[in-house]
Design a protein around this motif. Structure first.
Motif, short mmCIF file in Angstrom:
data_model
loop_
_atom_site.label_atom_id
_atom_site.label_comp_id
_atom_site.label_asym_id
_atom_site.label_seq_id
_atom_site.Cartn_x
_atom_site.Cartn_y
_atom_site.Cartn_z
N ARG A 41 3.66 13.09 2.12
CA ARG A 41 3.47 13.60 3.47
C ARG A 41 2.08 13.45 4.09
O ARG A 41 1.64 13.84 5.23
CB ARG A 41 3.37 15.29 3.22
N VAL A 42 1.16 12.42 3.33
CA VAL A 42 -0.03 12.00 4.18
C VAL A 42 0.28 11.04 5.08
O VAL A 42 1.32 10.24 4.96
CB VAL A 42 -0.96 11.24 2.82
N PRO A 43 -0.18 11.34 6.09
CA PRO A 43 0.28 10.62 7.43
C PRO A 43 -0.04 8.99 7.33
O PRO A 43 -1.19 8.77 6.82
CB PRO A 43 -0.92 10.96 8.47
N ALA A 44 1.07 8.16 7.51
CA ALA A 44 0.94 7.00 7.44
C ALA A 44 0.31 6.13 8.67
O ALA A 44 1.03 5.52 9.32
CB ALA A 44 2.34 6.05 7.26
N ASP A 88 0.67 -1.26 0.04
CA ASP A 88 0.03 -0.21 -0.12
C ASP A 88 0.93 1.17 -0.10
O ASP A 88 1.90 1.31 0.75
CB ASP A 88 -0.95 0.06 1.33
N GLY A 89 0.45 2.16 -0.81
CA GLY A 89 1.36 3.56 -0.87
C GLY A 89 1.35 4.17 0.27
O GLY A 89 2.38 5.01 0.39
N TRP A 90 0.52 3.97 1.35
CA TRP A 90 0.35 4.72 2.83
C TRP A 90 0.57 3.99 3.83
O TRP A 90 1.33 4.10 4.70
CB TRP A 90 -0.60 5.81 2.71
N GLN A 91 0.11 2.68 3.70
CA GLN A 91 0.22 1.95 4.87
C GLN A 91 1.11 0.59 4.92
O GLN A 91 1.41 0.03 5.77
CB GLN A 91 -1.32 1.36 5.03
#
Length: 306
Positions: free
Chosen positions: A289-292, A151-154
């Motif tokens: 910069r999106v919070p993981a 996942d790109g963020w998780q």
């Protein structure tokens, strides 16, 4: 003809109520990611469950997006108009031998389902019962082994199919296609290359990937962003009576979402028009910069943030 090399993202609201700030957070992130890649941003109206859908609510949602200057490409895809595609996919799964009828009720499942990382896991009660299909739900057998994606963020996500995912519904008892089946087919039909949505749907990804892999459909990439939650611990959602977006504060709504997404918009833009906020957001968008994390807690109850 869909260009397989061009980025194609989407936003898929259910017309069971108007959009709220949690919905806008997802819509904005997916729009920015698509536009930053020079790609298309598509809409899908998830209206299969007609009992939940309110007449005319799709038009309300489209107006809310327009008010926030979130303009989409192509005509919106309504799930209710593509039942034949879901039926074809179900038949292909039948031919692969993975579909079986299930008579378990919700009350029975509340007792027999195993706890899993993404919710209750079906224990396979009806796998060997060979029940007739009419009058029953249909489930897809998942087999054993592991399924994974990055996942790109998780980050990296892995589940054991039998233990963590379990056989899941692909056709409801009332004949309505299962959400996971419809969603998997929709991503393929619209040529979606990356799915940006809330982390509350991360568990659904594994079931959708099972279907895509079985039907040999190309997997999209995934990014699951944190969902908004109130100080009472509840997620902002229609079920939790989240307040509808206020059109007169569209610019401030977008400013707050950019801030929650870690983009640090200037305070001077807080009262700016929606189009100006989007221009700034697009010029400065950094997905890294999106919070993981899986949720962001805001300083109001889930039904009090407006």
């Amino acid at each position: 003809m869909i260009d397989p090399c061009r980025y194609r993202g989407r936003f898929a609201p259910t017309p069971s109520g108007p959009l709220h700030l949690g919905s806008l957070l997802t819509a904005l992130a997916s729009w920015l990611q698509a536009r930053r890649h020079g790609g298309c941003w598509l809409l899908r109206i998830d209206d299969l469950d007609q009992e939940r859908c309110l007449p005319g609510m799709d038009s309300v949602i489209l107006r809310q997006l327009e008010t926030h200057a979130l303009v989409w490409d192509e005509s919106p895809r309504y799930q209710s108009r593509h039942l034949d595609e879901y039926a074809d996919a179900l038949e292909r799964l039948r031919r692969l031998g993975g579909v079986y009828a299930c008579r378990c009720t919700r009350q029975q499942l509340a007792v027999t389902a195993r706890p899993g990382p993404d919710g209750p896991v079906y224990p396979g009660t009806c796998r060997i019962r060979a029940l007739p299909e009419p009058g029953h739900a249909l489930r897809l057998r998942v087999g054993d082994g592991e399924i994974a994606f990055v996942d790109g963020w998780q980050g990296e996500q892995t589940r054991c199919l039998d233990r963590d995912v379990g056989d899941f519904v692909v056709l409801r008892r009332d004949g309505v296609p299962g959400y996971q089946l419809a969603c998997a087919i929709d991503e393929h039909a619209q040529g979606i290359t990356e799915v940006v949505r809330g982390a509350d749907l991360l568990g659904s990804t594994f079931q959708q990937l099972v279907i895509m892999d079985a039907l040999q459909l190309r997997r999209p990439a995934y990014r699951h962003l944190p969902v908004l939650a109130g100080i009472d611990g509840r997620k902002l959602s229609k079920q939790n009576r989240a307040q509808p977006l206020v059109s007169s504060t569209a610019g401030e709504n977008l400013w707050r979402c950019l801030d929650w997404l870690g983009q640090s918009p200037p305070s001077a833009l807080r009262a700016a028009p929606a189009a100006e906020l989007l221009r700034w957001g697009l010029a400065h968008w950094e997905a890294s910069r999106v919070p993981a994390q899986t949720r962001i807690t805001v300083d109001a109850p889930a039904d009090g943030l407006a």
